[in-house]
Design a protein around this motif. Structure first.
Motif, PDB file in Angstrom:
ATOM      1  N   ARG A  74       0.822  -1.206   0.000  1.00 57.41           N
ATOM      2  CA  ARG A  74       0.000   0.000   0.000  1.00 57.41           C
ATOM      3  C   ARG A  74       0.867   1.272   0.000  1.00 57.41           C
ATOM      4  O   ARG A  74       0.558   2.238  -0.678  1.00 57.41           O
ATOM      5  N   TRP A  89       2.208   2.134  -3.554  1.00 58.60           N
ATOM      6  CA  TRP A  89       1.316   2.787  -4.510  1.00 58.60           C
ATOM      7  C   TRP A  89       0.881   4.176  -4.039  1.00 58.60           C
ATOM      8  O   TRP A  89       0.557   5.030  -4.856  1.00 58.60           O
ATOM      9  N   ILE A  90       0.901   4.423  -2.747  1.00 57.71           N
ATOM     10  CA  ILE A  90       0.663   5.792  -2.275  1.00 57.71           C
ATOM     11  C   ILE A  90       1.801   6.698  -2.739  1.00 57.71           C
ATOM     12  O   ILE A  90       1.577   7.832  -3.193  1.00 57.71           O
ATOM     13  N   ARG A  91       3.035   6.217  -2.643  1.00 55.87           N
ATOM     14  CA  ARG A  91       4.188   7.013  -3.063  1.00 55.87           C
ATOM     15  C   ARG A  91       4.186   7.252  -4.567  1.00 55.87           C
ATOM     16  O   ARG A  91       4.650   8.298  -5.028  1.00 55.87           O
ATOM     17  N   ARG A 121       1.309   7.312  -6.429  1.00 52.48           N
ATOM     18  CA  ARG A 121       0.150   8.158  -6.715  1.00 52.48           C
ATOM     19  C   ARG A 121       0.388   9.618  -6.348  1.00 52.48           C
ATOM     20  O   ARG A 121      -0.098  10.514  -7.028  1.00 52.48           O
ATOM     21  N   LYS A 122       1.127   9.864  -5.268  1.00 54.46           N
ATOM     22  CA  LYS A 122       1.305  11.262  -4.861  1.00 54.46           C
ATOM     23  C   LYS A 122       2.109  12.048  -5.882  1.00 54.46           C
ATOM     24  O   LYS A 122       2.017  13.279  -5.930  1.00 54.46           O
ATOM     25  N   THR A 130      -4.441  12.236  -3.801  1.00 56.08           N
ATOM     26  CA  THR A 130      -3.747  11.506  -2.736  1.00 56.08           C
ATOM     27  C   THR A 130      -3.851  12.248  -1.415  1.00 56.08           C
ATOM     28  O   THR A 130      -3.969  11.630  -0.346  1.00 56.08           O
ATOM     29  N   GLU A 147      -7.155  11.604   0.245  1.00 52.99           N
ATOM     30  CA  GLU A 147      -7.465  10.189   0.449  1.00 52.99           C
ATOM     31  C   GLU A 147      -7.852   9.843   1.888  1.00 52.99           C
ATOM     32  O   GLU A 147      -8.808   9.082   2.105  1.00 52.99           O
ATOM     33  N   TRP A 176      -1.094   5.562   5.070  1.00 53.48           N
ATOM     34  CA  TRP A 176      -1.043   6.759   4.212  1.00 53.48           C
ATOM     35  C   TRP A 176       0.059   7.701   4.697  1.00 53.48           C
ATOM     36  O   TRP A 176       0.828   8.237   3.894  1.00 53.48           O
ATOM     37  N   GLY A 195       3.364   6.381   3.748  1.00 54.97           N
ATOM     38  CA  GLY A 195       3.572   6.544   2.317  1.00 54.97           C
ATOM     39  C   GLY A 195       3.956   7.957   1.932  1.00 54.97           C
ATOM     40  O   GLY A 195       4.790   8.168   1.039  1.00 54.97           O
TER      41      GLY A 195
END
Length: 472
Positions: free
Chosen positions: A322, A325-327, A329-330, A337, A340, A414, A417
């Protein structure tokens, strides 16, 4: 501070609290509208999956499709996942399986399937072509170029699909938008994708969390966002698109002329096509975004799910997956993000309970009890729509427990991330750059060894036979 100043500040503070409380309640209603939209879409789209007429049409009357499956190692349920593409009810398709290394452990599985289905138009390509830092793209380049058909279906190795998936997906790609389509009727469909539906093959904690996340909250918001269709939102586990379209885009997300072709008006020094996406870690999402923004085509979903097999995923594996993909997406969609956390049940529940308590003196405990109960009920309904049945009684409380733990962990994950820019993917470390491009990295920023539970991923990638229950 004087007493007059205190008196003057009190009405201002009260007004600010009123405004913030009203905004909090308004946002809660918006979020519930999206959640219910996702739930409604799941009910309408996935509870009935009709057979496509293309499934029984003559081969010459349907467009050919090339199924591309890049492989690396023995992924969970690899045999069953790959076999699901050999059993598609569609009269005109080829299968190209690819590995980067001639010693790859997936090759014996591939050869077994080629021997079992000698009449299928299927082959394996060994050897990658390095066009960027993304190993999946490097593995796909040769199959992409050698595919006999313009329509390509790219499937991850941990994905299993139902026999009617290809025919229904081609329907969505080439057919006129129907009344149930989520895409605007004025735009051509350029990509068909499938919502992931996870199933755990082992009772590992991380696998249960991934199952609870993908099959409820993720699916609900994924369907809602794609129904509203204000922008591209695609998970690339199973994507169908035209090679001729991909050959015209480069990931810049800048609109191009409809007449542009690979040999036409394009700058010859500028890479286009699949090779141009080798610099991205989330190449699937970037291809979808490029088709949307550069060609002004739209996406659609068939009524099928991409069944995502999950094996021995530990808590650490889940957390760092997780975080990864947060890193990514940001750097791709920063605004989305940042908001979120305010779409998660715990944060939005606490904020809304405070707002209601301030405005209407509603007890926080009463609201939170109702909030979590209804949120869970909607998520379980989404699960039932995608699976075709409710959560089995034998695993219901285990699933609910994993769901609760996932909700509680969402904000800490989150936060973790957002604190870094390095990620691990398939044993390699990358640094995420602007727009989601990546470069190879060294060091240990991506892991925090001082966090005992989350300090190291021990993700094992093994082959696990599918049980009869899972296969249903």
């Amino acid at each position: 501070m004087s007493s007059d100043a205190l008196v003057d500040s009190t009405p201002k503070r009260h007004t600010a609290y009123l405004v913030l409380s009203a905004v909090g309640i308004g946002w809660y209603l918006v979020l519930w509208s999206l959640g219910l939209l996702g739930c409604r879409t799941a009910r309408r789209r996935y509870r009935l999956r009709p057979r496509s007429p293309l499934a029984s049409a003559p081969a010459a009357s349907v467009p050919g499709v090339s199924i591309l499956r890049p492989l690396k190692g023995l992924d969970t349920n690899l045999y069953e996942n790959l076999e699901s593409t050999f059993t598609q009810e569609y009269p005109n398709y080829e299968i190209i399986l690819s590995v980067a290394d001639e010693h790859d452990q997936a090759l014996p599985v591939v050869r077994d399937l080629l021997a079992k289905y000698p009449n299928r138009n299927a082959r394996v390509i060994v050897g990658e072509e390095v066009v960027g830092v993304n190993p999946k793209v490097n593995n796909l380049i040769r199959p992409y170029r050698q595919a006999a058909n313009d329509i390509l279906w790219v499937l991850d190795s941990n994905i299993m699909v139902a026999p009617g998936t290809l025919a229904r997906s081609v329907d969505a790609l080439i057919g006129p938008p129907s009344s149930s389509s989520i895409s605007p009727p004025s735009r051509r469909i350029g990509l068909v994708h499938h919502v992931p539906f996870a199933f755990a093959t082992e009772p590992a904690l991380g696998a249960r969390l991934e199952e609870a996340f993908l099959n409820t909250n993720h699916a609900k918001m994924y369907l809602a966002i794609n129904t509203v269709a204000v922008d591209s939102c695609v998970v690339g586990k199973s994507n169908l698109y035209r090679r001729s379209d991909v050959e015209r885009v480069n990931g810049s997300l800048k609109p191009i002329s409809p007449s542009l072709s690979a040999d036409g008006d394009a700058d010859p020094s500028e890479d286009r096509g699949l090779a141009a996406f080798g610099r991205f870690l989330a190449e699937d999402n970037m291809i979808a975004s490029a088709l949307w923004h550069e060609l002004d085509v739209r996406h659609d979903l068939s009524c099928d799910v991409a069944r995502n097999a999950i094996g021995r995923m530990s808590l650490s594996d889940y957390v760092w997956r997780r975080v990864r993909w947060i890193r990514v997406r940001k750097h791709m969609v920063l605004a989305a993000t940042l908001i979120e956390p305010f779409t998660e049940s715990v944060v939005v529940g606490l904020l809304t309970s405070t707002s209601l308590h301030y405005l209407f003196h509603v007890p926080r405990w009463l609201f939170l009890g109702c909030h979590f109960a209804t949120w869970l009920a909607v998520d379980l309904d989404v699960y039932a729509s995608l699976a075709g049945h409710p959560v089995p009684d034998s695993s219901r409380w285990t699933f609910v427990g994993a769901w609760l733990m996932r909700e509680v962990l969402a904000l800490p994950i989150w936060t973790l991330g957002m604190l870094g820019n390095e990620v691990d993917w398939r044993g390699r470390r990358y640094r995420v750059l602007q727009n989601g491009a990546v470069e190879h990295a060294q060091g240990s920023e991506g892991r925090f060894s001082w966090i005992p539970w989350f300090g190291k991923s021990n993700e094992a990638r093994g082959y696990h036979p599918l049980s009869a229950v899972d296969a249903q």
